[in-house]
Design a protein around this motif. Structure first.
Motif, short mmCIF file in Angstrom:
data_model
loop_
_atom_site.label_atom_id
_atom_site.label_comp_id
_atom_site.label_asym_id
_atom_site.label_seq_id
_atom_site.Cartn_x
_atom_site.Cartn_y
_atom_site.Cartn_z
N CYS A 78 39.67 -27.88 -27.49
CA CYS A 78 40.98 -27.26 -27.29
C CYS A 78 40.81 -25.74 -27.33
O CYS A 78 39.97 -25.22 -28.08
N MET A 79 41.59 -25.04 -26.56
CA MET A 79 41.52 -23.58 -26.55
C MET A 79 41.80 -23.04 -27.95
O MET A 79 42.74 -23.47 -28.62
N LEU A 222 52.46 -19.56 -15.58
CA LEU A 222 51.11 -20.04 -15.33
C LEU A 222 50.09 -18.90 -15.32
O LEU A 222 49.01 -19.01 -15.92
N SER A 223 50.43 -17.79 -14.67
CA SER A 223 49.48 -16.67 -14.60
C SER A 223 49.15 -16.14 -15.99
O SER A 223 48.00 -15.75 -16.26
N SER A 224 50.12 -16.15 -16.89
CA SER A 224 49.88 -15.69 -18.26
C SER A 224 48.92 -16.63 -18.97
O SER A 224 48.01 -16.20 -19.69
N HIS A 225 49.10 -17.94 -18.77
CA HIS A 225 48.18 -18.92 -19.38
C HIS A 225 46.76 -18.73 -18.84
O HIS A 225 45.79 -18.81 -19.61
N VAL A 226 46.64 -18.48 -17.55
CA VAL A 226 45.32 -18.29 -16.95
C VAL A 226 44.66 -17.04 -17.52
O VAL A 226 43.47 -17.04 -17.86
N TRP A 232 40.01 -15.48 -23.57
CA TRP A 232 39.41 -16.25 -24.66
C TRP A 232 37.96 -16.61 -24.33
O TRP A 232 37.07 -16.49 -25.17
N LEU A 233 37.71 -17.02 -23.09
CA LEU A 233 36.35 -17.32 -22.67
C LEU A 233 35.46 -16.08 -22.72
O LEU A 233 34.30 -16.13 -23.16
N GLN A 234 35.98 -14.97 -22.28
CA GLN A 234 35.21 -13.73 -22.25
C GLN A 234 34.91 -13.22 -23.65
O GLN A 234 33.80 -12.78 -23.94
N GLU A 235 35.90 -13.31 -24.53
CA GLU A 235 35.68 -12.86 -25.89
C GLU A 235 34.65 -13.73 -26.61
O GLU A 235 33.95 -13.26 -27.51
N GLY A 236 34.55 -14.98 -26.21
CA GLY A 236 33.56 -15.87 -26.79
C GLY A 236 32.22 -15.80 -26.09
O GLY A 236 31.29 -16.54 -26.45
N GLY A 237 32.10 -14.94 -25.08
CA GLY A 237 30.85 -14.78 -24.38
C GLY A 237 30.50 -15.90 -23.43
O GLY A 237 29.35 -16.02 -23.00
N ARG A 238 31.49 -16.73 -23.05
CA ARG A 238 31.20 -17.86 -22.17
C ARG A 238 31.04 -17.41 -20.71
O ARG A 238 30.23 -17.96 -19.98
N ILE A 239 31.85 -16.46 -20.29
CA ILE A 239 31.81 -16.02 -18.89
C ILE A 239 31.79 -14.49 -18.86
O ILE A 239 32.20 -13.84 -19.82
N PRO A 240 31.31 -13.89 -17.76
CA PRO A 240 31.28 -12.42 -17.66
C PRO A 240 32.70 -11.85 -17.61
O PRO A 240 33.64 -12.52 -17.19
N GLU A 241 32.83 -10.61 -18.03
CA GLU A 241 34.15 -9.99 -18.08
C GLU A 241 34.62 -9.48 -16.73
O GLU A 241 35.83 -9.34 -16.51
N ASP A 242 33.71 -9.18 -15.84
CA ASP A 242 34.10 -8.60 -14.56
C ASP A 242 34.31 -9.68 -13.50
O ASP A 242 33.58 -9.79 -12.52
N LEU A 243 35.34 -10.52 -13.73
CA LEU A 243 35.69 -11.55 -12.76
C LEU A 243 36.45 -10.93 -11.59
O LEU A 243 37.14 -9.92 -11.75
N PRO A 244 36.37 -11.55 -10.40
CA PRO A 244 37.26 -11.10 -9.32
C PRO A 244 38.71 -11.24 -9.76
O PRO A 244 39.05 -12.14 -10.53
N THR A 245 39.56 -10.37 -9.29
CA THR A 245 40.94 -10.37 -9.78
C THR A 245 41.84 -11.35 -9.05
O THR A 245 42.93 -11.64 -9.52
N LYS A 246 41.42 -11.84 -7.90
CA LYS A 246 42.30 -12.68 -7.08
C LYS A 246 42.11 -14.15 -7.39
O LYS A 246 41.14 -14.78 -6.97
N PHE A 247 43.05 -14.72 -8.13
CA PHE A 247 43.08 -16.17 -8.34
C PHE A 247 43.91 -16.81 -7.23
O PHE A 247 44.91 -16.26 -6.79
N ARG A 248 43.50 -17.99 -6.82
CA ARG A 248 44.22 -18.72 -5.78
C ARG A 248 45.01 -19.86 -6.43
O ARG A 248 44.56 -20.45 -7.40
#
Length: 374
Positions: A78-79, A222-226, A232-248
């Motif tokens: 769980c998140m 929804l955008s706020s949840h995303v 949360w993932l970035q703070e935990g070091g799971r994914i890089p912080e510089d993600l593309p900004t455009k979600f589909r």
């Protein structure tokens, strides 16, 4: 004006699976899609060995030019809480890129492809459908996803709450620096349920590609949840912080909540157009493919008579495979929904439940053998 035996609106896995089987049976098939292929499709993107069996997919040939990432483990939780790592020891699923997978399936159908061509007009005249004033056919198959115009033409089977799953997702190729800062293992996708259990987020690495997204039954904010999920993932070091900004974005009905009709005289709906995604996981590739194969079977058996009575077998196949529809879910803020949410969070802390229920039954459907034409 050209004629065809069946015209399929939508070239995704549902439409291509139906076209593939019909072409094998000698039908003249046209597939119409508003997008040129390959095209991007919002989806986490994985398929099980069952799907490979159903499609008779040559994995060796496919993987020579496309990504086919073996999956042998999952990280689930769980998140905001701890996560369990669950190992299978063998390959239980495969990661795919939908832009590649959909294009591959469509190109191998042998159907006439009208790509980059939207559905501009359709009307019924003298026992045949006239499409875009260019094609005439006795049978239309709606495979255009949640917003399929053929599905909207058919309408709904009942009037209930419109419970739609909404999702947002990105998929991109990581550079060397991003790869070094991504702790998601390619063979181990990560799934994290929202605190209210109204959806889940995922992060999934396929070679050098990373797919991150989140879907919810409750579409509010929804955008706020995303955004919160990614932070949360970035703070935990799971994914890089510089993600593309455009979600589909993407929307669909879960099978249990869908009000969609399945067929009418001269019309069949398959895949997300019929509202067939698994309600528990939101996964729609396997239901789309199976419904396309079922539709092709019913079409062959109909012998050119596409009245409702002859298409009724399609409903029975869907019900036999996916079960009876159970109706709309409880409102998010109801007492019983909150009670179930508290019980659900306790279950998600149990490794046996995660392995045998969440993964094996809800996401992988390991209890169900491949579907093949009778």
């Amino acid at each position: 004006m050209q004629s065809c035996d069946v015209l399929i609106v939508g070239g995704g896995p549902a439409g291509s699976s139906c076209a593939w089987k019909l072409r094998q049976a000698g039908f003249e098939v046209v597939v119409l899609d508003k997008s040129p292929f390959p095209r991007h499709k919002v989806c986490a993107g994985w398929i099980t060995p069952t799907v490979i069996d159903e499609l008779n997919l040559d994995t060796q040939a496919y993987s020579q030019t496309n990504i086919l990432q073996p999956i042998s483990a999952f990280r689930v939780g769980c998140m905001g809480g701890p996560a369990a790592e669950l190992q299978y020891g063998d390959t239980v699923s495969y990661g795919i890129r939908r832009t590649e997978f959909d294009n591959y399936l469509l190109r191998r159908t042998g159907a006439r492809l009208e790509l980059g061509q939207p559905l501009d007009s359709v009307h019924f005249e003298d026992g045949r459908w006239i499409v875009n004033d260019a094609y005439q056919t006795p049978l239309l198959v709606g495979a255009g996803g949640h917003f399929c115009q053929i599905a909207r033409r058919l309408g709904s089977e009942h009037n209930g709450a419109d419970v739609v799953v909404a999702a947002q997702e990105i998929e991109f190729e990581m550079d060397a620096s991003q790869q070094a800062r991504c702790r998601v293992a390619p063979e181990r996708p990560e799934l994290y349920f929202c605190e209210d259990l109204q959806g889940y987020g995922w992060c999934f690495r396929k070679g050098n590609y990373l797919n991150v997204g989140l879907g919810r039954m409750d579409r509010r904010q929804l955008s706020s949840h995303v955004h919160q999920f990614c932070r949360w993932l970035q703070e935990g070091g799971r994914i890089p912080e510089d993600l593309p900004t455009k979600f589909r974005g993407h929307a669909y009905y879960g099978y249990n909540e869908s009000p969609r009709k399945l067929f009418d005289d001269g019309v069949l709906l398959i895949g997300d157009a019929a509202g067939l995604a698994y309600s528990e996981s939101g996964e729609g590739i396997r239901p789309a493919i199976e419904s396309g194969l079922m539709a092709a079977t019913v079409i062959r058996q109909a012998g050119g008579d596409y009245r409702v009575q002859r298409l009724e077998a399609y409903r029975e196949m869907i019900r036999s495979r996916f079960g009876p529809r159970k109706g709309v879910r409880l409102p998010v803020d109801s007492f019983f929904a909150r009670l179930r949410c508290r019980a659900g969070r306790r279950l998600l802390a149990n490794r046996w439940f995660l392995r045998h229920v969440v993964l094996d039954r809800w996401f992988l459907h390991r209890q169900q053998p491949p579907w093949h034409s009778p």
